[in-house]
Design a protein around this motif. Structure first.
Motif, PDB file in Angstrom:
ATOM      1  N   LEU A 326       2.035  21.246   4.160  1.00 38.19           N
ATOM      2  CA  LEU A 326       3.369  21.446   3.584  1.00 38.19           C
ATOM      3  C   LEU A 326       4.329  21.970   4.650  1.00 38.19           C
ATOM      4  O   LEU A 326       5.519  21.629   4.644  1.00 38.19           O
ATOM      5  CB  LEU A 326       3.275  22.420   2.412  1.00 38.19           C
ATOM      6  N   ILE A 327       3.814  22.782   5.584  1.00 37.03           N
ATOM      7  CA  ILE A 327       4.632  23.300   6.669  1.00 37.03           C
ATOM      8  C   ILE A 327       5.024  22.171   7.625  1.00 37.03           C
ATOM      9  O   ILE A 327       6.156  22.102   8.101  1.00 37.03           O
ATOM     10  CB  ILE A 327       3.884  24.403   7.437  1.00 37.03           C
ATOM     11  N   TYR A 328       4.082  21.295   7.895  1.00 31.62           N
ATOM     12  CA  TYR A 328       4.318  20.236   8.879  1.00 31.62           C
ATOM     13  C   TYR A 328       4.987  18.998   8.274  1.00 31.62           C
ATOM     14  O   TYR A 328       5.704  18.281   8.974  1.00 31.62           O
ATOM     15  CB  TYR A 328       3.003  19.845   9.552  1.00 31.62           C
ATOM     16  N   ARG A 329       4.759  18.730   7.013  1.00 32.80           N
ATOM     17  CA  ARG A 329       5.284  17.506   6.405  1.00 32.80           C
ATOM     18  C   ARG A 329       6.468  17.751   5.462  1.00 32.80           C
ATOM     19  O   ARG A 329       7.209  16.834   5.143  1.00 32.80           O
ATOM     20  CB  ARG A 329       4.174  16.780   5.638  1.00 32.80           C
ATOM     21  N   GLY A 330       6.602  18.989   4.963  1.00 27.98           N
ATOM     22  CA  GLY A 330       7.720  19.293   4.099  1.00 27.98           C
ATOM     23  C   GLY A 330       7.445  19.027   2.634  1.00 27.98           C
ATOM     24  O   GLY A 330       6.367  18.560   2.252  1.00 27.98           O
ATOM     25  N   PRO A 331       8.424  19.308   1.765  1.00 29.08           N
ATOM     26  CA  PRO A 331       8.215  19.227   0.312  1.00 29.08           C
ATOM     27  C   PRO A 331       7.911  17.824  -0.189  1.00 29.08           C
ATOM     28  O   PRO A 331       7.321  17.670  -1.252  1.00 29.08           O
ATOM     29  CB  PRO A 331       9.526  19.750  -0.272  1.00 29.08           C
ATOM     30  N   GLY A 332       8.309  16.795   0.556  1.00 33.51           N
ATOM     31  CA  GLY A 332       8.000  15.430   0.137  1.00 33.51           C
ATOM     32  C   GLY A 332       6.527  15.110   0.179  1.00 33.51           C
ATOM     33  O   GLY A 332       6.086  14.091  -0.377  1.00 33.51           O
ATOM     34  N   LEU A 333       5.733  15.983   0.809  1.00 37.26           N
ATOM     35  CA  LEU A 333       4.288  15.766   0.874  1.00 37.26           C
ATOM     36  C   LEU A 333       3.676  15.629  -0.509  1.00 37.26           C
ATOM     37  O   LEU A 333       2.802  14.777  -0.727  1.00 37.26           O
ATOM     38  CB  LEU A 333       3.628  16.943   1.613  1.00 37.26           C
ATOM     39  N   VAL A 334       4.113  16.466  -1.452  1.00 32.79           N
ATOM     40  CA  VAL A 334       3.512  16.475  -2.789  1.00 32.79           C
ATOM     41  C   VAL A 334       3.717  15.130  -3.471  1.00 32.79           C
ATOM     42  O   VAL A 334       2.780  14.544  -4.026  1.00 32.79           O
ATOM     43  CB  VAL A 334       4.099  17.610  -3.643  1.00 32.79           C
ATOM     44  N   ARG A 335       4.948  14.610  -3.405  1.00 34.74           N
ATOM     45  CA  ARG A 335       5.236  13.293  -3.972  1.00 34.74           C
ATOM     46  C   ARG A 335       4.386  12.216  -3.306  1.00 34.74           C
ATOM     47  O   ARG A 335       3.821  11.342  -3.973  1.00 34.74           O
ATOM     48  CB  ARG A 335       6.725  12.986  -3.773  1.00 34.74           C
ATOM     49  N   ASP A 336       4.283  12.278  -1.972  1.00 33.84           N
ATOM     50  CA  ASP A 336       3.523  11.266  -1.242  1.00 33.84           C
ATOM     51  C   ASP A 336       2.041  11.306  -1.624  1.00 33.84           C
ATOM     52  O   ASP A 336       1.395  10.252  -1.758  1.00 33.84           O
ATOM     53  CB  ASP A 336       3.674  11.475   0.256  1.00 33.84           C
ATOM     54  N   LEU A 337       1.496  12.491  -1.790  1.00 34.03           N
ATOM     55  CA  LEU A 337       0.099  12.608  -2.174  1.00 34.03           C
ATOM     56  C   LEU A 337      -0.141  12.041  -3.571  1.00 34.03           C
ATOM     57  O   LEU A 337      -1.107  11.299  -3.802  1.00 34.03           O
ATOM     58  CB  LEU A 337      -0.359  14.067  -2.119  1.00 34.03           C
ATOM     59  N   ASN A 338       0.734  12.389  -4.507  1.00 34.00           N
ATOM     60  CA  ASN A 338       0.568  11.895  -5.873  1.00 34.00           C
ATOM     61  C   ASN A 338       0.678  10.372  -5.935  1.00 34.00           C
ATOM     62  O   ASN A 338      -0.146   9.696  -6.564  1.00 34.00           O
ATOM     63  CB  ASN A 338       1.604  12.538  -6.795  1.00 34.00           C
ATOM     64  N   ARG A 339       1.694   9.829  -5.281  1.00 33.86           N
ATOM     65  CA  ARG A 339       1.867   8.374  -5.296  1.00 33.86           C
ATOM     66  C   ARG A 339       0.724   7.674  -4.565  1.00 33.86           C
ATOM     67  O   ARG A 339       0.225   6.626  -5.007  1.00 33.86           O
ATOM     68  CB  ARG A 339       3.203   8.008  -4.658  1.00 33.86           C
ATOM     69  N   GLY A 340       0.314   8.249  -3.445  1.00 31.84           N
ATOM     70  CA  GLY A 340      -0.772   7.640  -2.687  1.00 31.84           C
ATOM     71  C   GLY A 340      -2.083   7.653  -3.440  1.00 31.84           C
ATOM     72  O   GLY A 340      -2.852   6.682  -3.397  1.00 31.84           O
ATOM     73  N   LEU A 341      -2.375   8.756  -4.140  1.00 29.28           N
ATOM     74  CA  LEU A 341      -3.599   8.817  -4.942  1.00 29.28           C
ATOM     75  C   LEU A 341      -3.581   7.776  -6.049  1.00 29.28           C
ATOM     76  O   LEU A 341      -4.608   7.131  -6.322  1.00 29.28           O
ATOM     77  CB  LEU A 341      -3.762  10.220  -5.538  1.00 29.28           C
ATOM     78  N   ALA A 342      -2.435   7.595  -6.681  1.00 30.36           N
ATOM     79  CA  ALA A 342      -2.330   6.586  -7.738  1.00 30.36           C
ATOM     80  C   ALA A 342      -2.605   5.195  -7.179  1.00 30.36           C
ATOM     81  O   ALA A 342      -3.302   4.381  -7.810  1.00 30.36           O
ATOM     82  CB  ALA A 342      -0.947   6.642  -8.382  1.00 30.36           C
ATOM     83  N   ARG A 343      -2.098   4.919  -5.977  1.00 28.88           N
ATOM     84  CA  ARG A 343      -2.348   3.609  -5.357  1.00 28.88           C
ATOM     85  C   ARG A 343      -3.815   3.419  -5.010  1.00 28.88           C
ATOM     86  O   ARG A 343      -4.375   2.326  -5.183  1.00 28.88           O
ATOM     87  CB  ARG A 343      -1.481   3.454  -4.110  1.00 28.88           C
ATOM     88  N   LEU A 344      -4.460   4.470  -4.531  1.00 29.14           N
ATOM     89  CA  LEU A 344      -5.875   4.373  -4.183  1.00 29.14           C
ATOM     90  C   LEU A 344      -6.734   4.152  -5.425  1.00 29.14           C
ATOM     91  O   LEU A 344      -7.709   3.381  -5.399  1.00 29.14           O
ATOM     92  CB  LEU A 344      -6.311   5.633  -3.439  1.00 29.14           C
ATOM     93  N   LEU A 345      -6.393   4.828  -6.513  1.00 29.43           N
ATOM     94  CA  LEU A 345      -7.111   4.613  -7.765  1.00 29.43           C
ATOM     95  C   LEU A 345      -6.940   3.172  -8.245  1.00 29.43           C
ATOM     96  O   LEU A 345      -7.903   2.528  -8.691  1.00 29.43           O
ATOM     97  CB  LEU A 345      -6.625   5.583  -8.834  1.00 29.43           C
ATOM     98  N   GLU A 346      -5.718   2.659  -8.137  1.00 24.68           N
ATOM     99  CA  GLU A 346      -5.466   1.278  -8.546  1.00 24.68           C
ATOM    100  C   GLU A 346      -6.233   0.301  -7.661  1.00 24.68           C
ATOM    101  O   GLU A 346      -6.827  -0.671  -8.151  1.00 24.68           O
ATOM    102  CB  GLU A 346      -3.966   0.987  -8.478  1.00 24.68           C
ATOM    103  N   ARG A 347      -6.234   0.561  -6.374  1.00 25.92           N
ATOM    104  CA  ARG A 347      -6.953  -0.308  -5.440  1.00 25.92           C
ATOM    105  C   ARG A 347      -8.429  -0.417  -5.789  1.00 25.92           C
ATOM    106  O   ARG A 347      -9.035  -1.490  -5.707  1.00 25.92           O
ATOM    107  CB  ARG A 347      -6.793   0.238  -4.020  1.00 25.92           C
ATOM    108  N   ASP A 348      -9.003   0.729  -6.186  1.00 24.42           N
ATOM    109  CA  ASP A 348     -10.436   0.767  -6.470  1.00 24.42           C
ATOM    110  C   ASP A 348     -10.771   0.470  -7.924  1.00 24.42           C
ATOM    111  O   ASP A 348     -11.929   0.587  -8.337  1.00 24.42           O
ATOM    112  CB  ASP A 348     -11.007   2.131  -6.084  1.00 24.42           C
ATOM    113  N   GLY A 349      -9.758   0.121  -8.713  1.00 22.19           N
ATOM    114  CA  GLY A 349      -9.993  -0.246 -10.103  1.00 22.19           C
ATOM    115  C   GLY A 349     -10.405   0.915 -10.983  1.00 22.19           C
ATOM    116  O   GLY A 349     -11.116   0.710 -11.976  1.00 22.19           O
ATOM    117  N   MET A 350      -9.959   2.112 -10.641  1.00 17.81           N
ATOM    118  CA  MET A 350     -10.315   3.313 -11.392  1.00 17.81           C
ATOM    119  C   MET A 350      -9.238   3.620 -12.428  1.00 17.81           C
ATOM    120  O   MET A 350      -8.051   3.616 -12.113  1.00 17.81           O
ATOM    121  CB  MET A 350     -10.494   4.504 -10.452  1.00 17.81           C
ATOM    122  N   SER A 351      -9.644   3.934 -13.633  1.00 16.72           N
ATOM    123  CA  SER A 351      -8.693   4.215 -14.705  1.00 16.72           C
ATOM    124  C   SER A 351      -8.289   5.675 -14.763  1.00 16.72           C
ATOM    125  O   SER A 351      -7.315   6.032 -15.426  1.00 16.72           O
ATOM    126  CB  SER A 351      -9.278   3.799 -16.059  1.00 16.72           C
TER     127      SER A 351
END
Length: 361
Positions: A326-351
């Motif tokens: 959070l210090i190095y990436r800033g507050p946008g990190l949280v949004r990026d993590l949430n969106r990225g996790l959703a994409r990874l779940l979709e990629r792997d076919g996880m509900s």
């Protein structure tokens, strides 16, 4: 804007001064009527696949804020507005204490790391209770990390943890028993399996006893260090399980300096950030194998990307926490993590995020 404007300005300042300046701004933002709730409506994770129920509590995202950034709970509304699934405040001790002498916080930019020897500087459990009690409706679960005062000898440490529980049970959604900070003399000795079991049994019993008074029974977690010998780490995880702890956080900061390049590597204190990424993930996997998924684990250490967080979930973590990134990436990190996790779940076919917990363990 953080990378191009705020970060260069903040990184010109001493690390602790920049920390307090940022926290002061977030504290002021927390007091703006209606702003945190409005911002949360925009930033709150919208993908249902990220949501889960843990200990009977709802978590809209597995991504939380680690302890240490908001020790005194002064900016909870602002941090909640960033899109976290939960927040951990503290470490708090029964009595206020100033912590160690400055300088005590250091950046290592080439290593994406921090070293701190803060020493549990905080306003005390009573002050934290007042702030959390005044919040009213809270958008996310708030965990309280508890420790002992520096002047309290280890043989009397249990009384400090129990005092924190009694003071804060009505405002804590979970307690994290911190026995793994390297910056309070002798504290890490409490991680030894026998001592840890005695301490955790006492804390769990105190929470059970306070349930009638507060009508709340927050889960009790313990936070372990990454520097334990593998046999000792396994014994401590098993001791936590046997003592009735409801979760384990893996891991705290490390004393290792392997692979660092910045001159600040010579500073004393606990190292956090990218150097812990692989080590903490391996420890999560080991803890999951020991517990066999019977209690939730929380993965902490070196999470800079959605893939880092996903690796910890697949290793066995039900939830993860961030601080240094959070210090190095800033507050946008949280949004990026949430969106990225959703994409990874979709990629792997996880509900659901729960479908991947421990699949690599």
């Amino acid at each position: 804007m953080y990378a191009s404007l705020a970060k260069p300005l903040l990184f010109r300042l001493d690390a602790e001064r920049a920390h307090h300046l940022t926290l002061d701004l977030l504290e002021q933002a927390s007091r703006v009527p209606g702003w945190p709730a409005l911002a949360r409506a925009v930033t709150a994770p919208a993908d249902a696949r990220l949501a889960q129920t843990v200990w009977g509590q709802s978590y809209a995202s597995p991504v939380g804020l680690a302890a240490g950034l908001d020790k005194n709970g002064v900016a909870v509304p602002a941090f909640g507005a960033l899109g976290f699934g939960f927040l951990e405040v503290g470490t708090v001790t029964p009595l206020a204490q100033p912590g160690n002498d400055r300088p005590r916080l250091f950046r290592l930019p080439p290593d994406d790391a921090l070293i701190n020897r803060m020493g549990f500087n905080n306003d005390g459990a009573g002050a934290l209770h007042g702030r959390l009690a005044a919040l009213g409706t809270r958008p996310v679960p708030i965990w309280v990390n508890i420790g002992k005062n520096k002047v309290t000898p280890n043989e009397d440490a249990t009384s400090d943890y129990l005092t924190c529980v009694r003071t804060l049970q009505e405002v804590a959604d979970a307690f994290v028993v911190n026995v793994s900070s390297p910056n309070t003399p002798g504290l890490r000795a409490l991680q030894a399996a026998d001592d840890l079991a005695l301490l955790l049994r006492a804390v769990v019993a105190e929470v059970d006893a306070g349930r009638v008074r507060t009508l709340r029974r927050p889960p009790v977690l313990v936070k372990l260090a990454p520097d334990l010998h593998p046999d000792d780490f396994g014994a401590s995880v098993q001791a936590a399980l046997d003592a009735g702890a409801q979760g384990v956080i893996v891991s705290n900061t490390t004393l290792s300096r392997d692979g660092l390049t910045h001159p600040h590597r010579a500073e004393a204190g606990g190292l956090s950030g990218r150097p812990l990424t692989r080590r903490s993930t391996d420890l999560v996997r080991g803890a999951y194998r020991i517990t066999r998924g019977r209690i939730p684990l929380v993965g902490v250490g070196g999470i800079f990307s959605a893939q880092d967080a996903y690796d910890k979930l697949r290793a066995g973590a039900a939830l993860v926490e961030v601080y240094s990134a959070l210090i190095y990436r800033g507050p946008g990190l949280v949004r990026d993590l949430n969106r990225g996790l959703a994409r990874l779940l979709e990629r792997d076919g996880m509900s659901s995020v729960t479908d991947v917990i421990g699949v690599d363990a």
